[in-house]
Write a protein that holds these residues in place. Structure first.
Motif, PDB file in Angstrom:
ATOM      1  N   TYR A  98      41.223  43.526  38.962  1.00 53.67           N
ATOM      2  CA  TYR A  98      42.201  42.692  39.644  1.00 53.67           C
ATOM      3  C   TYR A  98      41.891  42.662  41.154  1.00 53.67           C
ATOM      4  CZ  TYR A  98      46.757  41.199  41.357  1.00 53.67           C
ATOM      5  OH  TYR A  98      47.766  40.535  41.991  1.00 53.67           O
ATOM      6  N   ASN A 145      39.742  40.779  34.270  1.00 52.11           N
ATOM      7  CA  ASN A 145      40.431  39.608  34.803  1.00 52.11           C
ATOM      8  C   ASN A 145      39.523  38.964  35.854  1.00 52.11           C
ATOM      9  OD1 ASN A 145      42.347  37.936  36.001  1.00 52.11           O
ATOM     10  ND2 ASN A 145      43.394  39.617  37.051  1.00 52.11           N
ATOM     11  N   THR A 333      44.012  34.061  42.766  1.00 53.72           N
ATOM     12  CA  THR A 333      44.103  35.521  42.592  1.00 53.72           C
ATOM     13  C   THR A 333      42.901  36.288  43.135  1.00 53.72           C
ATOM     14  OG1 THR A 333      43.302  35.116  40.349  1.00 53.72           O
ATOM     15  CG2 THR A 333      45.638  35.607  40.600  1.00 53.72           C
TER      16      THR A 333
END
Ligand SMILES: *Cc1c(COP(=O)(O)O)cnc(C)c1O
Length: 373
Positions: A98, A145, A333
């Motif tokens: 992440y 991710n 993100t």
């Protein structure tokens, strides 16, 4: 108790004083003492709060761990876990963790003397190759991710045990319904409970579960000393979300499978990243493949076209809610990862990430169908 029952009755089930079937919200900062030091187990809500404790016991039950801890966000949970280490310690991380995890390590913990290597942990040899005399932990995300790379948790735990390291697993994408890292040898499991555990995009929260008493004492010391706790109301909201985890996850998985299969047949989709596709023996560590799909479009105009015609899906960061959310990781993100590293990892400008919600799958597919528009 089996898992579907445990999500409903795990932790603290109701309130024994009144018969309330939900845990009350103990919206209090402090607790009266009969005499100095004589109390009912609670002194001050940073140290302990009954509603937070109910959420903490629930996640510990679901992950099969020794004790759970609830924090004000996933990043607060991750940062609190990283505070177990000292200046000069070295940690090996999965390379496409992440973005916020990379940022807090690279911009904050580095300044405090933490040493680190980001490596492709989907090949366990990369972990072994990067071991140093000061390595203290392996920190993995699986699936990662946004590229859905899988790391063998049990294999990583063997390396960890042989070298006296802690194995830390970010289990946000899978939840304990689909993957239970402690049973596979992990020492610490953590979550952004903002995602599937909360499940309704109405909460920011983080959870940590540890496998033994020694780690539990150290984590509680950090939680109380640093104070990044989850408040009583949000703890209650989190419990409410977790009660429906099993039924939600089944639908997320079912919808995602159909959409991933459909995407592979579209001419304007170059590549689909979905853990359920392809032959990978590591898939056995998961009970199903979750609700996350990333896909690469054939060019940037398709990205624009896709995002401009959404009816059911929402363009937003985050994931794991009942509603379908779509994002462009390189610009959203993962923007905090330097472009050259993004490039190397394969997070291109045409990569789109979809958090498949629990709507009717036909409505989600209609939004994604560029050939119709
Ligand atoms: C969102 C996320 C985090 C960070 O959690 P917050 O609740 O946003 O602080 C950490 N890990 C993963 C895998 C995430 O998706």
């Amino acid at each position: 108790m089996k898992f579907n029952s445990l999500v409903i009755h795990g932790g603290i089930d109701g309130d024994k004083h009144t018969g309330s079937v939900t845990v009350p919200i103990y919206q209090t900062s402090t607790y009266s003492q009969e005499k100095v030091g004589q109390h009912k187990g609670y002194e001050y809500s940073r140290t302990g709060n009954p509603t937070r404790e109910a959420a903490e016991k629930l996640i510990a039950d679901l992950e099969g761990g020794y004790r759970g801890f609830a924090f004000g966000s996933g990043m607060a949970a991750i940062s609190s876990v990283l505070m177990l280490f000292q200046s000069g310690d070295h940690i090996i991380f999965s390379d496409d963790v992440y973005g916020g995890t990379f940022r807090v390590v690279d911009k904050i913990f580095k300044n405090l003397g933490l040493e680190y290597s980001f490596v492709d942990t989907s090949d366990l040899d990369n972990i072994t190759k990067h071991l140093k005399s000061n390595t203290k932990a392996i920190y993995i995300e699986t699936p990662t991710n946004p590229l859905m790379k899988l790391t063998d948790i049990q294999g990583a735990s063997v390396i960890a045990k042989e070298n006296n390291l802690l194995l830390i697993v970010d289990n946000t994408f899978m939840t304990p319904y689909l993957q239970r890292p402690i049973a596979l040898g992990a020492d610490i499991v953590l979550h952004s409970a903002t995602k599937y555990l909360g499940g309704h995009s109405d909460l920011v929260a983080g959870l940590v579960v540890v496998s033994n008493e020694g780690l539990a004492n150290r984590m509680h010391f950090i939680q109380n000393a640093v104070g990044a706790i989850l408040g009583p109301f949000d703890s209650w909201l989190l419990i409410k979300g977790i009660r429906t985890l099993a039924v939600r996850m089944d639908r997320h998985c079912e919808n995602a499978k159909k959409i991933a299969d459909w995407l592979t047949q579209q001419s304007w989709v170059k590549k689909v990243y979905y853990p359920g596709h392809g032959a990978n023996p590591i898939k056995d560590q998961m009970r199903d493949y979750g609700g996350m799909i990333s896909f690469e479009l054939s060019d940037e105009t398709h990205v624009e076209k896709l995002l401009s015609n959404l009816q059911t899906i929402t363009l937003a960061e985050s994931l794991g809610g009942v509603e379908s959310l779509i994002s462009v990781p390189a610009q959203m993100t993962h923007a905090s990862i330097p472009p050259e590293i993004r490039e190397r990892l394969g997070i291109s400008n045409t990569l789109v990430r979809l958090s498949v919600g629990i709507e009717d799958v036909e409505d989600i597919i209609a939004d994604l169908n560029l050939s119709d528009q």
